[in-house]
Design a protein around this motif. Structure first.
Motif, PDB file in Angstrom:
ATOM      1  N   ILE A  79     -15.880   9.825 -25.854  1.00 47.61           N
ATOM      2  CA  ILE A  79     -15.671  11.194 -26.345  1.00 47.61           C
ATOM      3  C   ILE A  79     -14.962  10.892 -27.704  1.00 47.61           C
ATOM      4  O   ILE A  79     -13.844  10.236 -27.593  1.00 47.61           O
ATOM      5  N   ASP A  80     -15.495  11.499 -28.674  1.00 50.13           N
ATOM      6  CA  ASP A  80     -14.926  11.404 -30.212  1.00 50.13           C
ATOM      7  C   ASP A  80     -14.466  12.629 -30.833  1.00 50.13           C
ATOM      8  O   ASP A  80     -14.009  12.491 -32.002  1.00 50.13           O
ATOM      9  N   ASN A  81     -14.751  13.749 -30.097  1.00 50.19           N
ATOM     10  CA  ASN A  81     -14.745  14.963 -30.715  1.00 50.19           C
ATOM     11  C   ASN A  81     -14.293  15.909 -29.420  1.00 50.19           C
ATOM     12  O   ASN A  81     -14.809  15.928 -28.540  1.00 50.19           O
ATOM     13  N   ILE A  82     -13.384  17.071 -29.936  1.00 51.87           N
ATOM     14  CA  ILE A  82     -13.155  17.956 -28.840  1.00 51.87           C
ATOM     15  C   ILE A  82     -13.836  19.476 -29.193  1.00 51.87           C
ATOM     16  O   ILE A  82     -13.911  20.126 -28.315  1.00 51.87           O
ATOM     17  N   ASP A  83     -14.366  19.740 -30.317  1.00 50.60           N
ATOM     18  CA  ASP A  83     -14.807  21.031 -30.629  1.00 50.60           C
ATOM     19  C   ASP A  83     -13.775  22.232 -30.073  1.00 50.60           C
ATOM     20  O   ASP A  83     -12.776  22.263 -30.526  1.00 50.60           O
ATOM     21  N   ASN A  84     -14.333  23.114 -29.622  1.00 47.18           N
ATOM     22  CA  ASN A  84     -13.585  24.335 -29.252  1.00 47.18           C
ATOM     23  C   ASN A  84     -12.756  24.134 -27.927  1.00 47.18           C
ATOM     24  O   ASN A  84     -12.065  24.811 -27.488  1.00 47.18           O
ATOM     25  N   HIS A  85     -13.172  22.964 -27.138  1.00 46.80           N
ATOM     26  CA  HIS A  85     -12.754  22.886 -25.699  1.00 46.80           C
ATOM     27  C   HIS A  85     -11.395  21.693 -26.169  1.00 46.80           C
ATOM     28  O   HIS A  85     -11.633  20.625 -26.139  1.00 46.80           O
ATOM     29  N   CYS A  86     -10.349  22.407 -26.327  1.00 48.15           N
ATOM     30  CA  CYS A  86      -9.045  21.774 -26.573  1.00 48.15           C
ATOM     31  C   CYS A  86      -8.388  21.027 -25.035  1.00 48.15           C
ATOM     32  O   CYS A  86      -7.513  21.566 -24.753  1.00 48.15           O
ATOM     33  N   ASP A  87      -9.200  20.168 -24.234  1.00 49.03           N
ATOM     34  CA  ASP A  87      -9.083  19.941 -23.002  1.00 49.03           C
ATOM     35  C   ASP A  87      -7.833  18.800 -23.035  1.00 49.03           C
ATOM     36  O   ASP A  87      -8.233  17.842 -24.027  1.00 49.03           O
ATOM     37  N   VAL A  88      -7.525  18.540 -22.082  1.00 50.23           N
ATOM     38  CA  VAL A  88      -6.494  17.397 -21.804  1.00 50.23           C
ATOM     39  C   VAL A  88      -7.420  16.652 -21.164  1.00 50.23           C
ATOM     40  O   VAL A  88      -7.827  16.643 -19.917  1.00 50.23           O
ATOM     41  N   PHE A  89      -7.973  15.427 -21.373  1.00 49.58           N
ATOM     42  CA  PHE A  89      -9.048  14.700 -20.889  1.00 49.58           C
ATOM     43  C   PHE A  89      -8.340  13.467 -19.925  1.00 49.58           C
ATOM     44  O   PHE A  89      -7.242  13.117 -20.320  1.00 49.58           O
ATOM     45  N   CYS A  90      -9.182  13.358 -18.960  1.00 49.68           N
ATOM     46  CA  CYS A  90      -8.782  12.266 -17.924  1.00 49.68           C
ATOM     47  C   CYS A  90     -10.003  11.633 -17.483  1.00 49.68           C
ATOM     48  O   CYS A  90     -10.804  12.484 -16.780  1.00 49.68           O
ATOM     49  N   LYS A  91     -10.034  10.216 -17.629  1.00 50.61           N
ATOM     50  CA  LYS A  91     -11.320   9.648 -17.025  1.00 50.61           C
ATOM     51  C   LYS A  91     -11.420   9.769 -15.537  1.00 50.61           C
ATOM     52  O   LYS A  91     -12.134   9.918 -15.039  1.00 50.61           O
ATOM     53  N   ASP A  92     -10.296   9.518 -14.830  1.00 51.22           N
ATOM     54  CA  ASP A  92     -10.267   9.505 -13.492  1.00 51.22           C
ATOM     55  C   ASP A  92     -10.997  11.186 -13.032  1.00 51.22           C
ATOM     56  O   ASP A  92     -11.514  10.808 -12.020  1.00 51.22           O
ATOM     57  N   LEU A  93     -10.450  12.038 -13.632  1.00 52.12           N
ATOM     58  CA  LEU A  93     -11.065  13.522 -13.062  1.00 52.12           C
ATOM     59  C   LEU A  93     -12.589  13.327 -13.422  1.00 52.12           C
ATOM     60  O   LEU A  93     -13.062  14.051 -12.520  1.00 52.12           O
ATOM     61  N   SER A  94     -12.914  12.748 -14.599  1.00 54.66           N
ATOM     62  CA  SER A  94     -14.161  13.034 -14.799  1.00 54.66           C
ATOM     63  C   SER A  94     -15.118  12.114 -13.856  1.00 54.66           C
ATOM     64  O   SER A  94     -16.418  12.310 -13.691  1.00 54.66           O
ATOM     65  N   GLU A  95     -14.346  11.315 -13.008  1.00 58.35           N
ATOM     66  CA  GLU A  95     -15.229  10.650 -12.119  1.00 58.35           C
ATOM     67  C   GLU A  95     -15.113  11.223 -10.858  1.00 58.35           C
ATOM     68  O   GLU A  95     -15.244  10.451  -9.619  1.00 58.35           O
ATOM     69  N   HIS A  96     -14.398  12.212 -10.615  1.00 56.27           N
ATOM     70  CA  HIS A  96     -14.141  13.085  -9.360  1.00 56.27           C
ATOM     71  C   HIS A  96     -13.167  12.339  -8.417  1.00 56.27           C
ATOM     72  O   HIS A  96     -13.026  12.430  -7.048  1.00 56.27           O
ATOM     73  N   LYS A  97     -12.046  11.542  -9.136  1.00 57.76           N
ATOM     74  CA  LYS A  97     -11.164  10.718  -7.984  1.00 57.76           C
ATOM     75  C   LYS A  97     -10.086  11.774  -7.724  1.00 57.76           C
ATOM     76  O   LYS A  97      -9.799  12.720  -8.288  1.00 57.76           O
ATOM     77  N   THR A  98      -9.720  11.509  -6.151  1.00 56.85           N
ATOM     78  CA  THR A  98      -8.700  12.549  -5.667  1.00 56.85           C
ATOM     79  C   THR A  98      -7.276  12.235  -6.017  1.00 56.85           C
ATOM     80  O   THR A  98      -6.438  12.917  -5.714  1.00 56.85           O
ATOM     81  N   GLU A  99      -7.030  11.051  -6.915  1.00 56.93           N
ATOM     82  CA  GLU A  99      -5.834  10.701  -7.455  1.00 56.93           C
ATOM     83  C   GLU A  99      -5.922   9.879  -8.658  1.00 56.93           C
ATOM     84  O   GLU A  99      -6.897   9.279  -8.936  1.00 56.93           O
ATOM     85  N   ILE A 100      -5.087  10.343  -9.701  1.00 53.43           N
ATOM     86  CA  ILE A 100      -5.084   9.583 -11.012  1.00 53.43           C
ATOM     87  C   ILE A 100      -3.989   8.692 -10.898  1.00 53.43           C
ATOM     88  O   ILE A 100      -2.773   8.781 -10.750  1.00 53.43           O
ATOM     89  N   LYS A 101      -4.518   7.509 -11.089  1.00 57.08           N
ATOM     90  CA  LYS A 101      -3.690   6.260 -11.260  1.00 57.08           C
ATOM     91  C   LYS A 101      -3.329   5.730 -12.404  1.00 57.08           C
ATOM     92  O   LYS A 101      -2.268   4.931 -12.805  1.00 57.08           O
ATOM     93  N   ASN A 102      -4.121   6.187 -13.431  1.00 59.08           N
ATOM     94  CA  ASN A 102      -3.968   5.304 -14.815  1.00 59.08           C
ATOM     95  C   ASN A 102      -4.046   6.680 -15.750  1.00 59.08           C
ATOM     96  O   ASN A 102      -4.953   6.263 -16.849  1.00 59.08           O
ATOM     97  N   LEU A 103      -3.161   7.339 -15.730  1.00 60.55           N
ATOM     98  CA  LEU A 103      -3.084   8.480 -16.874  1.00 60.55           C
ATOM     99  C   LEU A 103      -2.784   7.975 -18.033  1.00 60.55           C
ATOM    100  O   LEU A 103      -1.560   7.682 -18.310  1.00 60.55           O
ATOM    101  N   ASP A 104      -3.411   8.025 -19.387  1.00 56.43           N
ATOM    102  CA  ASP A 104      -3.065   7.415 -20.416  1.00 56.43           C
ATOM    103  C   ASP A 104      -3.100   8.327 -21.595  1.00 56.43           C
ATOM    104  O   ASP A 104      -3.829   8.093 -22.463  1.00 56.43           O
ATOM    105  N   LEU A 105      -2.144   9.326 -21.403  1.00 60.17           N
ATOM    106  CA  LEU A 105      -1.924  10.207 -22.361  1.00 60.17           C
ATOM    107  C   LEU A 105      -0.816   9.823 -23.159  1.00 60.17           C
ATOM    108  O   LEU A 105       0.144   9.229 -23.030  1.00 60.17           O
TER     109      LEU A 105
END
Length: 133
Positions: free
Chosen positions: A64-90
């Motif tokens: 993803i290279d743009n956020i438009d009107n959705h200023c979400d905090v992004f997380c790849k693990d969540l986008s893959e429906h993982k039940t635990e986030i192990k590598n949160l790189d914010l």
């Protein structure tokens, strides 16, 4: 709103921001919390730049290279429906600069940048609350 009554007892809204992972920021906003993320019809370009700096590394992982009107905090693990986030790189330093004190997450987050995990539940709903170091 009933569930957020329990959340408010544990983390009262205050003069700080929260970020939401796996739950819509508008739910937190509706319940009295100020969020750095959410859907904004109009917002300053500076906020867009700030939010892209917060999520830049996670956005790259997701292509993803743009956020438009959705200023979400992004997380790849969540986008893959993982039940635990192990590598949160914010960019937690940027989040603190924006007066973000907590992350509300729908799943457990493992990160050395977060402390004081609180698991708030009413039996059917759960929010993991993390304080940003």
């Amino acid at each position: 709103t009933d569930f957020f009554k329990i959340v408010k007892k544990n983390v009262p809204p205050g003069d700080f921001y929260v970020a939401c992972l796996g739950l819509k920021p508008e739910i937190a906003q509706y319940n009295g919390y100020k969020t750095i993320d959410g859907y904004f019809y109009y917002y300053p370009m500076k906020h867009k730049i700030d939010m892209m700096q917060v999520s830049e590394r996670e956005m790259k992982k997701m292509g993803i290279d743009n956020i438009d009107n959705h200023c979400d905090v992004f997380c790849k693990d969540l986008s893959e429906h993982k039940t635990e986030i192990k590598n949160l790189d914010l960019n937690f330093d940027k989040m603190k600069e924006l007066n973000t004190k907590y992350i509300f997450s729908s799943v457990k987050v493992l990160s050395s940048q977060l402390v004081n995990e609180k698991v708030i539940t009413n039996g059917t709903q759960v929010i993991f609350v993390y304080e940003i170091l």
